[in-house]
Motif scaffolding. Structure first.
Motif, PDB file in Angstrom:
ATOM      1  N   ALA A 249       2.880 106.937  30.713  1.00  0.00           N
ATOM      2  CA  ALA A 249       4.020 106.031  30.873  1.00  0.00           C
ATOM      3  C   ALA A 249       5.107 106.678  31.726  1.00  0.00           C
ATOM      4  O   ALA A 249       5.712 106.022  32.583  1.00  0.00           O
ATOM      5  CB  ALA A 249       4.570 105.639  29.508  1.00  0.00           C
ATOM      6  N   LEU A 250       5.366 107.959  31.517  1.00  0.00           N
ATOM      7  CA  LEU A 250       6.381 108.663  32.303  1.00  0.00           C
ATOM      8  C   LEU A 250       5.959 108.818  33.752  1.00  0.00           C
ATOM      9  O   LEU A 250       6.802 108.818  34.660  1.00  0.00           O
ATOM     10  CB  LEU A 250       6.666 110.036  31.690  1.00  0.00           C
TER      11      LEU A 250
ATOM     12  N   ALA B 188       6.968 116.622  44.341  1.00  0.00           N
ATOM     13  CA  ALA B 188       7.638 117.505  43.387  1.00  0.00           C
ATOM     14  C   ALA B 188       6.988 117.367  42.018  1.00  0.00           C
ATOM     15  O   ALA B 188       6.351 116.359  41.711  1.00  0.00           O
ATOM     16  CB  ALA B 188       9.129 117.174  43.307  1.00  0.00           C
ATOM     17  N   THR B 189       7.144 118.397  41.190  1.00  0.00           N
ATOM     18  CA  THR B 189       6.683 118.370  39.805  1.00  0.00           C
ATOM     19  C   THR B 189       7.895 118.232  38.905  1.00  0.00           C
ATOM     20  O   THR B 189       8.824 119.049  38.978  1.00  0.00           O
ATOM     21  CB  THR B 189       5.914 119.650  39.452  1.00  0.00           C
ATOM     22  N   ASP B 190       7.913 117.197  38.066  1.00  0.00           N
ATOM     23  CA  ASP B 190       9.098 116.954  37.249  1.00  0.00           C
ATOM     24  C   ASP B 190       9.065 117.763  35.963  1.00  0.00           C
ATOM     25  O   ASP B 190       8.158 118.573  35.734  1.00  0.00           O
ATOM     26  CB  ASP B 190       9.275 115.459  36.983  1.00  0.00           C
TER      27      ASP B 190
ATOM     28  N   ALA C 129       5.737 111.664  44.190  1.00  0.00           N
ATOM     29  CA  ALA C 129       6.404 111.586  45.484  1.00  0.00           C
ATOM     30  C   ALA C 129       7.203 110.300  45.513  1.00  0.00           C
ATOM     31  O   ALA C 129       6.638 109.207  45.327  1.00  0.00           O
ATOM     32  CB  ALA C 129       5.393 111.616  46.620  1.00  0.00           C
ATOM     33  N   GLU C 130       8.504 110.414  45.738  1.00  0.00           N
ATOM     34  CA  GLU C 130       9.370 109.241  45.777  1.00  0.00           C
ATOM     35  C   GLU C 130       9.415 108.706  47.201  1.00  0.00           C
ATOM     36  O   GLU C 130       9.948 109.346  48.103  1.00  0.00           O
ATOM     37  CB  GLU C 130      10.774 109.609  45.311  1.00  0.00           C
ATOM     38  N   VAL C 131       8.863 107.534  47.397  1.00  0.00           N
ATOM     39  CA  VAL C 131       8.769 106.931  48.724  1.00  0.00           C
ATOM     40  C   VAL C 131      10.021 106.128  49.032  1.00  0.00           C
ATOM     41  O   VAL C 131      10.608 106.224  50.112  1.00  0.00           O
ATOM     42  CB  VAL C 131       7.505 106.047  48.827  1.00  0.00           C
ATOM     43  N   VAL C 132      10.441 105.294  48.082  1.00  0.00           N
ATOM     44  CA  VAL C 132      11.675 104.515  48.223  1.00  0.00           C
ATOM     45  C   VAL C 132      12.482 104.726  46.953  1.00  0.00           C
ATOM     46  O   VAL C 132      12.020 104.402  45.858  1.00  0.00           O
ATOM     47  CB  VAL C 132      11.389 103.011  48.421  1.00  0.00           C
ATOM     48  N   ALA C 133      13.682 105.268  47.096  1.00  0.00           N
ATOM     49  CA  ALA C 133      14.542 105.500  45.936  1.00  0.00           C
ATOM     50  C   ALA C 133      15.282 104.221  45.561  1.00  0.00           C
ATOM     51  O   ALA C 133      15.614 103.409  46.426  1.00  0.00           O
ATOM     52  CB  ALA C 133      15.542 106.608  46.251  1.00  0.00           C
ATOM     53  N   ARG C 134      15.539 104.066  44.273  1.00  0.00           N
ATOM     54  CA  ARG C 134      16.261 102.893  43.804  1.00  0.00           C
ATOM     55  C   ARG C 134      17.712 102.934  44.271  1.00  0.00           C
ATOM     56  O   ARG C 134      18.394 103.963  44.150  1.00  0.00           O
ATOM     57  CB  ARG C 134      16.232 102.820  42.278  1.00  0.00           C
ATOM     58  N   GLY C 135      18.188 101.824  44.773  1.00  0.00           N
ATOM     59  CA  GLY C 135      19.576 101.718  45.183  1.00  0.00           C
ATOM     60  C   GLY C 135      20.493 101.471  43.999  1.00  0.00           C
ATOM     61  O   GLY C 135      20.045 101.201  42.880  1.00  0.00           O
ATOM     62  N   ALA C 136      21.784 101.529  44.252  1.00  0.00           N
ATOM     63  CA  ALA C 136      22.757 101.373  43.176  1.00  0.00           C
ATOM     64  C   ALA C 136      23.019  99.910  42.839  1.00  0.00           C
ATOM     65  O   ALA C 136      23.388  99.574  41.708  1.00  0.00           O
ATOM     66  CB  ALA C 136      24.070 102.051  43.570  1.00  0.00           C
ATOM     67  N   ALA C 137      22.850  98.997  43.808  1.00  0.00           N
ATOM     68  CA  ALA C 137      23.128  97.579  43.579  1.00  0.00           C
ATOM     69  C   ALA C 137      21.842  96.832  43.234  1.00  0.00           C
ATOM     70  O   ALA C 137      20.734  97.300  43.496  1.00  0.00           O
ATOM     71  CB  ALA C 137      23.767  96.974  44.821  1.00  0.00           C
ATOM     72  N   PHE C 138      22.009  95.667  42.615  1.00  0.00           N
ATOM     73  CA  PHE C 138      20.866  94.831  42.250  1.00  0.00           C
ATOM     74  C   PHE C 138      20.883  93.546  43.070  1.00  0.00           C
ATOM     75  O   PHE C 138      21.962  93.023  43.377  1.00  0.00           O
ATOM     76  CB  PHE C 138      20.912  94.519  40.753  1.00  0.00           C
ATOM     77  N   PRO C 139      19.712  93.031  43.453  1.00  0.00           N
ATOM     78  CA  PRO C 139      18.379  93.542  43.133  1.00  0.00           C
ATOM     79  C   PRO C 139      18.085  94.845  43.856  1.00  0.00           C
ATOM     80  O   PRO C 139      18.594  95.086  44.952  1.00  0.00           O
ATOM     81  CB  PRO C 139      17.448  92.415  43.594  1.00  0.00           C
TER      82      PRO C 139
END
Length: 395
Positions: A235-236, A330-332, A339-349
């Motif tokens: 899940a993580l 990276a290893t968390d 691998a983060e391809v697109v990071a989540r933005g601060a605004a929604f959607p």
């Protein structure tokens, strides 16, 4: 009128049944009218089976009480009858479907919404409702083991009363017994503490009151804890926010309480020669709330599969794709490579996209309309890669 006791095998329902069988004055019906019904999740701890076979099954045999053991038939639904007897000899704790099978396939931990037990409804509530509908063609008394401190659960349950289903809560309305009263009664009767009947990965188990018992359960049955770690690990990998207990992870519980045997058995699962590993492609769309666009609303997830094979092969596949996309691997903190391809933005959607390596088992899945929304939001935000690139898979 028939009487059905939804019997979860925990302290509360065990106290009701034990008192009914030992104190006839505590009930308002003959035992011939009683049917005790359990729906198995398939992941109850072994201590529950032991307590049932040692104490309550002999009482049910003595009084010839009908006991029906059920399980969900498959992921699609339905139910199977594992046993239906007035002389039950053994507990059948696992049917053809287990709740953990569903969680593994979806790559999630049990979902909680407004403190409602959604996983319990899938594994138990739906199964019981279907059996009751088939068994009782007319009115029946439906007894539930809500303790005196659970009046809110009883009030919620009242919303599901029907002309046929007539719910009753004797611990609340007749006896005023809370959890401590039930525990004391069972201990006095059997000379042994009764255990909570809950899956070893129940998200409600890590409360201040429940955590000590959870730790001792994992210590006594380390494979139960190892399963919880395995569910959380996948899940993580698909969502770094999916800790089993909300703000607290199962991994942290193991570390904080020195559960070395649980950790070893979990690592043994990961290192098993037959364990397959998958490179997952995970995209997520986070919509705004309808009543407040600045806050997070519904999240849609798309899970795709790039490669399944050995751990080394899955790692190599991710490294190749990450280089092609120009993003680092990276290893968390949980030992998961991503691998983060697109990071989540601060605004929604908002959108996010990552690659992650985890044990095989989660199935490709996305809801209808996902691709349309994904393409539109990426276009609006002018982010890459776009749908159809080497990194995007149609699930």
């Amino acid at each position: 009128m028939p009487v059905a006791l939804s019997f979860g095998m925990g302290i509360d329902s065990a106290a009701i049944l034990a008192r009914w069988l030992n104190e006839p004055a505590s009930r308002t019906f003959p035992l011939e009218q009683l049917t005790v019904v359990t729906a198995m999740t398939g992941d109850e701890p072994d201590v529950t089976r032991t307590l049932m076979e040692r104490h309550l099954l002999p009482l049910m045999r003595e009084h010839q009480v009908r006991y029906v053991q059920l399980a969900r038939a498959s992921q699609a639904g339905g139910y199977v009858v594992l046993d239906d007897s007035r002389a039950p000899k053994r507990m059948i704790m696992r049917g053809p479907w287990r709740l953990s099978d569903e969680l593994m396939a979806s790559g999630t931990v049990p979902q909680v919404a407004a403190k409602r037990r959604l996983c319990s409804w899938r594994a138990k509530g739906d199964v019981l409702d279907r059996w009751y509908a088939a068994e009782f063609r007319g009115p029946f008394r439906h007894v539930l083991g809500f303790a005196a401190e659970e009046t809110r659960r009883a009030l919620r349950d009242q919303d599901y009363a029907t002309a046929n289903r007539r719910p009753e809560y004797p611990l609340i309305t007749d006896w005023s017994w809370d959890r401590e009263d039930c525990d004391a009664y069972l201990h006095a009767l059997f000379g042994q503490r009764w255990s909570r009947s809950a899956c070893g990965y129940c998200p409600f188990s890590a409360s201040r009151r429940g955590l000590p018992e959870l730790v001792e359960r994992w210590r006594a049955e380390p494979d139960v804890g190892a399963l919880a770690l395995a569910l959380e690990h996948t899940a993580l990998a698909l969502n770094p926010r999916s800790r089993l207990f909300g703000k607290l992870s199962a991994r942290q519980v193991v570390q904080d309480h020195g559960l070395a045997d649980v950790q070893r058995r979990f690592e043994r699962r990961l290192d098993h020669p037959g364990q397959q590993w998958t490179l997952y492609d995970v995209r997520r769309i986070i919509h705004p709330r309808r009543d407040d666009p600045t806050r997070k609303g519904a999240a849609w997830r798309s899970v795709g599969i790039h490669h399944t094979g050995s751990r080394r092969e899955a790692d190599e596949a991710m490294s190749w794709l990450a280089r092609k996309a120009g993003v680092p691997v990276a290893t968390d903190q949980y030992g998961i490579r991503r691998a983060e391809v697109v990071a989540r933005g601060a605004a929604f959607p908002a959108v996010e996209h990552c690659l992650a390596v985890a044990p095989a088992g989660a199935v490709p899945k996305q809801r209808a309309g996902f691709e349309v929304w994904w393409d539109r939001l990426l276009s609006e935000q002018e982010q890459e890669p776009r749908s159809g690139s080497a990194l995007t898979i149609a699930a």
